[in-house]
Design an enzyme around this catalytic site. Structure first.
Site, PDB file in Angstrom:
ATOM      1  N   ASN A  16       0.837  -1.215   0.000  1.00  0.00           N
ATOM      2  CA  ASN A  16       0.000   0.000   0.000  1.00  0.00           C
ATOM      3  C   ASN A  16       0.864   1.255   0.000  1.00  0.00           C
ATOM      4  O   ASN A  16       0.522   2.251  -0.644  1.00  0.00           O
ATOM      5  CB  ASN A  16      -0.968  -0.013   1.183  1.00  0.00           C
ATOM      6  CG  ASN A  16      -2.185  -0.865   0.912  1.00  0.00           C
ATOM      7  OD1 ASN A  16      -3.032  -0.502   0.104  1.00  0.00           O
ATOM      8  ND2 ASN A  16      -2.252  -2.039   1.537  1.00  0.00           N
ATOM      9  N   ASN A 109      -6.575   4.773   7.980  1.00  0.00           N
ATOM     10  CA  ASN A 109      -6.119   3.389   7.944  1.00  0.00           C
ATOM     11  C   ASN A 109      -6.782   2.682   6.772  1.00  0.00           C
ATOM     12  O   ASN A 109      -7.875   3.067   6.353  1.00  0.00           O
ATOM     13  CB  ASN A 109      -6.522   2.692   9.255  1.00  0.00           C
ATOM     14  CG  ASN A 109      -6.087   1.240   9.313  1.00  0.00           C
ATOM     15  OD1 ASN A 109      -4.952   0.907   8.942  1.00  0.00           O
ATOM     16  ND2 ASN A 109      -6.978   0.350   9.731  1.00  0.00           N
ATOM     17  N   HIS A 111      -8.122  -1.172   5.674  1.00  0.00           N
ATOM     18  CA  HIS A 111      -8.440  -2.487   6.239  1.00  0.00           C
ATOM     19  C   HIS A 111      -9.024  -3.355   5.124  1.00  0.00           C
ATOM     20  O   HIS A 111      -9.855  -2.881   4.339  1.00  0.00           O
ATOM     21  CB  HIS A 111      -9.449  -2.321   7.390  1.00  0.00           C
ATOM     22  CG  HIS A 111      -9.784  -3.621   8.044  1.00  0.00           C
ATOM     23  ND1 HIS A 111      -8.933  -4.234   8.938  1.00  0.00           N
ATOM     24  CD2 HIS A 111     -10.861  -4.440   7.915  1.00  0.00           C
ATOM     25  CE1 HIS A 111      -9.476  -5.374   9.343  1.00  0.00           C
ATOM     26  NE2 HIS A 111     -10.647  -5.520   8.739  1.00  0.00           N
ATOM     27  N   VAL A 146     -10.349  -0.540  17.539  1.00  0.00           N
ATOM     28  CA  VAL A 146      -9.625  -1.118  16.402  1.00  0.00           C
ATOM     29  C   VAL A 146     -10.544  -1.228  15.178  1.00  0.00           C
ATOM     30  O   VAL A 146     -11.685  -1.685  15.282  1.00  0.00           O
ATOM     31  CB  VAL A 146      -9.079  -2.513  16.779  1.00  0.00           C
ATOM     32  CG1 VAL A 146      -8.491  -3.211  15.568  1.00  0.00           C
ATOM     33  CG2 VAL A 146      -8.019  -2.375  17.868  1.00  0.00           C
ATOM     34  N   ASP A 147     -10.035  -0.788  14.024  1.00  0.00           N
ATOM     35  CA  ASP A 147     -10.762  -0.859  12.749  1.00  0.00           C
ATOM     36  C   ASP A 147     -12.136  -0.194  12.826  1.00  0.00           C
ATOM     37  O   ASP A 147     -13.136  -0.709  12.291  1.00  0.00           O
ATOM     38  CB  ASP A 147     -10.873  -2.323  12.269  1.00  0.00           C
ATOM     39  CG  ASP A 147      -9.495  -2.927  12.021  1.00  0.00           C
ATOM     40  OD1 ASP A 147      -8.608  -2.177  11.574  1.00  0.00           O
ATOM     41  OD2 ASP A 147      -9.300  -4.111  12.306  1.00  0.00           O
ATOM     42  N   GLU A 176      -7.330  -2.427  -2.780  1.00  0.00           N
ATOM     43  CA  GLU A 176      -6.710  -1.549  -1.772  1.00  0.00           C
ATOM     44  C   GLU A 176      -5.799  -0.533  -2.448  1.00  0.00           C
ATOM     45  O   GLU A 176      -5.760   0.641  -2.074  1.00  0.00           O
ATOM     46  CB  GLU A 176      -5.878  -2.374  -0.778  1.00  0.00           C
ATOM     47  CG  GLU A 176      -6.696  -3.285   0.114  1.00  0.00           C
ATOM     48  CD  GLU A 176      -5.834  -3.985   1.155  1.00  0.00           C
ATOM     49  OE1 GLU A 176      -4.967  -3.339   1.754  1.00  0.00           O
ATOM     50  OE2 GLU A 176      -6.034  -5.196   1.361  1.00  0.00           O
TER      51      GLU A 176
HETATM   52  C1  GRF Z   1      -3.204  -4.770   3.879  1.00  0.00           C
HETATM   53  O1  GRF Z   1      -4.045  -5.841   3.537  1.00  0.00           O
HETATM   54  C2  GRF Z   1      -3.925  -3.741   4.695  1.00  0.00           C
HETATM   55  O2  GRF Z   1      -5.278  -3.628   4.364  1.00  0.00           O
HETATM   56  C3  GRF Z   1      -3.786  -4.291   6.092  1.00  0.00           C
HETATM   57  O3  GRF Z   1      -2.503  -4.826   6.146  1.00  0.00           O
HETATM   58  C4  GRF Z   1      -2.087  -5.198   4.831  1.00  0.00           C
HETATM   59  C5  GRF Z   1      -0.802  -4.480   4.557  1.00  0.00           C
HETATM   60  O4  GRF Z   1      -0.239  -4.854   3.340  1.00  0.00           O
HETATM   61  N1  GRF Z   1      -4.034  -3.257   7.075  1.00  0.00           N
HETATM   62  P1  GRF Z   1       0.984  -4.036   2.742  1.00  0.00           P
HETATM   63  O5  GRF Z   1       2.081  -4.034   3.802  1.00  0.00           O
HETATM   64  O6  GRF Z   1       0.501  -2.658   2.441  1.00  0.00           O
HETATM   65  O7  GRF Z   1       1.386  -4.794   1.516  1.00  0.00           O
END
Ligand code: GRF
Length: 216
Positions: A16, A109, A111, A146-147, A176
């Site tokens: 991400n 964040n 998720h 959380v979340d 994502e």
């Molecule tokens: C992702 O699936 C995100 O939604 C979650 O942790 C994972 C992180 O993946 N919170 P990366 O490190 O960004 O590849």
């Protein structure tokens, strides 16, 4: 117009983070990454920051007596870098309430589920066990639970009958990588207004047709 300065907090592979780096590389994108912080030495994502020439630091949580002391150290680095928005991107530490008060409405964040369904860990296992035909991902403002927190953007992703947690995770991850840059863009453009537990988006593009799963 000045670009919104991001601080991205990671603990792992950083895909991400990489999607945010790619978005920020576009000349018309309204944000830039001022600092990447990892709490895990050698986290994969640090290499993306290094390659992109972005300042990065490792702050090991284990070296601090408690959460508040760790959060204070992170806060200090973010402020020194002039960060305006904190993006948690696979950051595996719970952020303390004091930190969230100092950064009120300025921590987001991502998720990998359609919150409020399936918060916490083992998200794709939870989705498969529940038998949902659509899962997805969420970018939200961080609140102490959380979340939890006002939702900015979600993407729905189909679940197919022979999915495993890994195949579903891969499909969700692609989404994502689209919605995190989108959510940050909306914030940077000042189009995100938090109204209680909901977010209103100014000049919201019209919603498209429903996503059927399975397709008809
Ligand atoms: C992702 O699936 C995100 O939604 C979650 O942790 C994972 C992180 O993946 N919170 P990366 O490190 O960004 O590849």
């Amino acid at each position: 117009m000045a670009r919104l300065k991001l601080g991205v907090l990671i603990s792992g592979r950083g895909s991400n983070l990489r999607s945010l780096i790619a978005a920020c590389a576009k000349p018309d994108y309204p944000a830039e990454i001022a600092l990447v912080v990892s709490n895990v030495p050698g986290a994969g994502g640090l290499a993306f920051a290094e390659q992109a020439g972005i300042r990065h630091v490792t702050i090991r949580h284990k070296e601090f007596p408690d959460r508040a002391a760790f959060d204070t150290a992170v806060d200090r680095e973010l402020r020194a870098a002039g960060v305006e928005l904190v993006c948690l991107a696979g950051f595996m530490r719970i952020v303390g309430t004091e930190f969230l008060e100092r950064w009120r409405d300025r921590v987001v964040n991502i998720h990998p589920s359609l919150l409020p369904s399936f918060p916490g860990l083992h998200v794709h296992e939870q989705a498969l066990a529940a038998g949902v035909k659509l899962s997805g991902c969420t970018v939200h403002i961080v609140r102490p639970a959380v979340d939890d927190g006002p939702i900015i953007v979600q993407a729905a992703v189909p679940v197919v009958s022979d999915d495993t947690p890994d195949t579903l995770a891969a499909r969700v991850l692609e989404a994502e990588h689209r919605i995190y840059p989108l959510a940050v863009k909306l914030i940077a453009e000042k189009r995100v207004r938090i109204e209680g537990s909901r977010v209103r988006i100014d000049d919201e593009p019209a919603p498209r047709a429903p996503l059927l799963s399975p397709a008809d």
